[in-house]
Design a protein around this motif. Sequence first.
Motif, PDB file in Angstrom:
ATOM      1  N   MET A 111      45.936  52.261  55.414  1.00 32.83           N
ATOM      2  CA  MET A 111      44.967  51.437  54.488  1.00 32.83           C
ATOM      3  C   MET A 111      44.512  52.006  53.404  1.00 32.83           C
ATOM      4  O   MET A 111      44.445  51.238  52.236  1.00 32.83           O
ATOM      5  CB  MET A 111      43.657  50.440  54.857  1.00 32.83           C
ATOM      6  CG  MET A 111      44.429  49.390  56.701  1.00 32.83           C
ATOM      7  SD  MET A 111      43.270  48.819  56.966  1.00 32.83           S
ATOM      8  CE  MET A 111      41.676  48.088  56.607  1.00 32.83           C
ATOM      9  N   HIS A 112      43.639  52.956  53.874  1.00 31.15           N
ATOM     10  CA  HIS A 112      42.989  53.642  52.402  1.00 31.15           C
ATOM     11  C   HIS A 112      44.360  53.799  51.551  1.00 31.15           C
ATOM     12  O   HIS A 112      43.977  53.629  49.909  1.00 31.15           O
ATOM     13  CB  HIS A 112      42.903  55.231  52.813  1.00 31.15           C
ATOM     14  CG  HIS A 112      41.081  55.338  53.346  1.00 31.15           C
ATOM     15  ND1 HIS A 112      40.235  54.649  52.467  1.00 31.15           N
ATOM     16  CD2 HIS A 112      41.405  55.537  54.665  1.00 31.15           C
ATOM     17  CE1 HIS A 112      39.071  55.274  53.818  1.00 31.15           C
ATOM     18  NE2 HIS A 112      39.695  54.809  54.683  1.00 31.15           N
ATOM     19  N   ALA A 113      45.289  54.479  51.899  1.00 35.09           N
ATOM     20  CA  ALA A 113      46.426  54.228  50.784  1.00 35.09           C
ATOM     21  C   ALA A 113      47.432  53.329  50.208  1.00 35.09           C
ATOM     22  O   ALA A 113      47.121  53.428  49.145  1.00 35.09           O
ATOM     23  CB  ALA A 113      47.645  55.392  51.210  1.00 35.09           C
ATOM     24  N   LEU A 114      47.885  52.226  50.801  1.00 34.20           N
ATOM     25  CA  LEU A 114      48.452  51.640  50.438  1.00 34.20           C
ATOM     26  C   LEU A 114      47.013  50.629  49.254  1.00 34.20           C
ATOM     27  O   LEU A 114      47.310  50.219  47.535  1.00 34.20           O
ATOM     28  CB  LEU A 114      48.385  50.399  51.181  1.00 34.20           C
ATOM     29  CG  LEU A 114      48.115  49.837  51.923  1.00 34.20           C
ATOM     30  CD1 LEU A 114      46.815  48.443  51.038  1.00 34.20           C
ATOM     31  CD2 LEU A 114      48.149  48.947  52.756  1.00 34.20           C
ATOM     32  N   THR A 115      45.743  50.717  49.516  1.00 32.74           N
ATOM     33  CA  THR A 115      44.918  50.198  48.452  1.00 32.74           C
ATOM     34  C   THR A 115      44.624  51.132  47.385  1.00 32.74           C
ATOM     35  O   THR A 115      44.880  50.532  46.081  1.00 32.74           O
ATOM     36  CB  THR A 115      43.876  50.042  49.275  1.00 32.74           C
ATOM     37  OG1 THR A 115      43.243  49.194  50.490  1.00 32.74           O
ATOM     38  CG2 THR A 115      42.221  48.909  48.579  1.00 32.74           C
ATOM     39  N   LEU A 116      44.451  52.069  47.398  1.00 28.33           N
ATOM     40  CA  LEU A 116      44.343  53.046  46.167  1.00 28.33           C
ATOM     41  C   LEU A 116      45.952  53.066  45.524  1.00 28.33           C
ATOM     42  O   LEU A 116      46.078  53.301  44.221  1.00 28.33           O
ATOM     43  CB  LEU A 116      43.954  54.844  46.804  1.00 28.33           C
ATOM     44  CG  LEU A 116      44.076  55.540  45.732  1.00 28.33           C
ATOM     45  CD1 LEU A 116      43.019  55.128  44.593  1.00 28.33           C
ATOM     46  CD2 LEU A 116      43.856  56.818  45.990  1.00 28.33           C
ATOM     47  N   ASP A 117      47.044  52.679  45.837  1.00 24.46           N
ATOM     48  CA  ASP A 117      47.820  53.063  45.060  1.00 24.46           C
ATOM     49  C   ASP A 117      48.642  51.667  45.108  1.00 24.46           C
ATOM     50  O   ASP A 117      48.737  51.587  43.079  1.00 24.46           O
ATOM     51  CB  ASP A 117      50.034  52.618  46.322  1.00 24.46           C
ATOM     52  CG  ASP A 117      50.872  53.032  45.825  1.00 24.46           C
ATOM     53  OD1 ASP A 117      50.162  54.300  45.074  1.00 24.46           O
ATOM     54  OD2 ASP A 117      51.670  52.812  46.271  1.00 24.46           O
ATOM     55  N   HIS A 118      47.975  50.610  44.947  1.00 28.10           N
ATOM     56  CA  HIS A 118      47.763  49.187  44.252  1.00 28.10           C
ATOM     57  C   HIS A 118      46.854  49.757  43.109  1.00 28.10           C
ATOM     58  O   HIS A 118      47.155  48.884  41.515  1.00 28.10           O
ATOM     59  CB  HIS A 118      46.944  47.986  44.896  1.00 28.10           C
ATOM     60  CG  HIS A 118      48.151  47.732  45.758  1.00 28.10           C
ATOM     61  ND1 HIS A 118      49.074  46.534  45.193  1.00 28.10           N
ATOM     62  CD2 HIS A 118      48.615  47.079  47.134  1.00 28.10           C
ATOM     63  CE1 HIS A 118      50.418  45.453  45.564  1.00 28.10           C
ATOM     64  NE2 HIS A 118      49.767  46.165  47.189  1.00 28.10           N
TER      65      HIS A 118
END
Length: 336
Positions: free
Chosen positions: A76-83
Amino acid sequence: MRLGLALGYWGRGPSPTALDLTREAERLGYDSVWTAEAWGSDAFTTLTWLAAHTSRIRLGTAVAQMAARAPTTTAMHALTLDHLSGGRVLLGLGLSGPQVVEGWYGRPFPRSPLTATREYVDVVRQVLRREGPVRLEGRHHPHPYTGPDGTGLGKPLKPITHPLRADLPVLLGAEGPGNIAQTLALADGWLPLYWTPDRWSEVYALPETLPAGFLVAPLVRARLCADVAEGLLPVKAMLGFYIGGMGHARRNFHADLMGRMGYGKEAGRVRELFAAGRREEAVAAVPDAFADEISLTGPRKRIAARLDRWRQGPVTDLLVTAPDPDTLRLLAELNA
């Protein structure tokens, strides 16, 4: 060979120079900036702050500790920051060691660390692919949870948010031979803690051919200075802490790696001194030769000659910890 800026984790408080160094690194053409975590600041919050103040430089965790979060939380952290960053995230993960996992996170260190790592990465990748609900009949990270102390009501879920990239790169910090071999088979890249540009093949037992597109991204402390011995002091301080303070006498992955690099006796002495509270002596006991082998320190000509050796091996990304813009500029110029 690309260059990255490795900021590490905070000490007593936020670094007053991290943002300026990151902006300068981006201006100089550095490919990435990396944060870390131990038992203080976390890896993702600082990276998000840096993302908001940059536009191009990629954003890596080196490393985010697996024990700190469930694998779905890390995803979740990774996909949020990736966006939020427009697809700039590089997810570096590490298992840490028993002293940190049990002492700080209050959970047991896995008796089968390779299996725990494999399951963790499996769950993260399932979230990022979003092909269906996350399911894993795992020993360490079962999804859904069906253990005897649960309710039995767990439902397999897939992320509500569509990840920006299903193939967001996952890198692993690995030191032992088995862990390194699994990393080559499992991950998109490897984050070595200590790297010797002259003896990497024998120390790490790497195959002659690595997987296509595989990232090898070691961390290196660099400092442009006139006095080599003085420049090595921060390197020795780091090594003294990692070898003496970040592991138990019975199980210390950093000390084991130092032993495989030919400094087993010296690693034992560092641990003894650190455990006795004699930290300054522990730092002094770190061999200058070892500190020098894994760093880039000294005058311009010396750094230039040594940097060529780093480029001749399999390193794809050199993650530089540097205290000042002059060192960053020098490395950018030499690597151009």
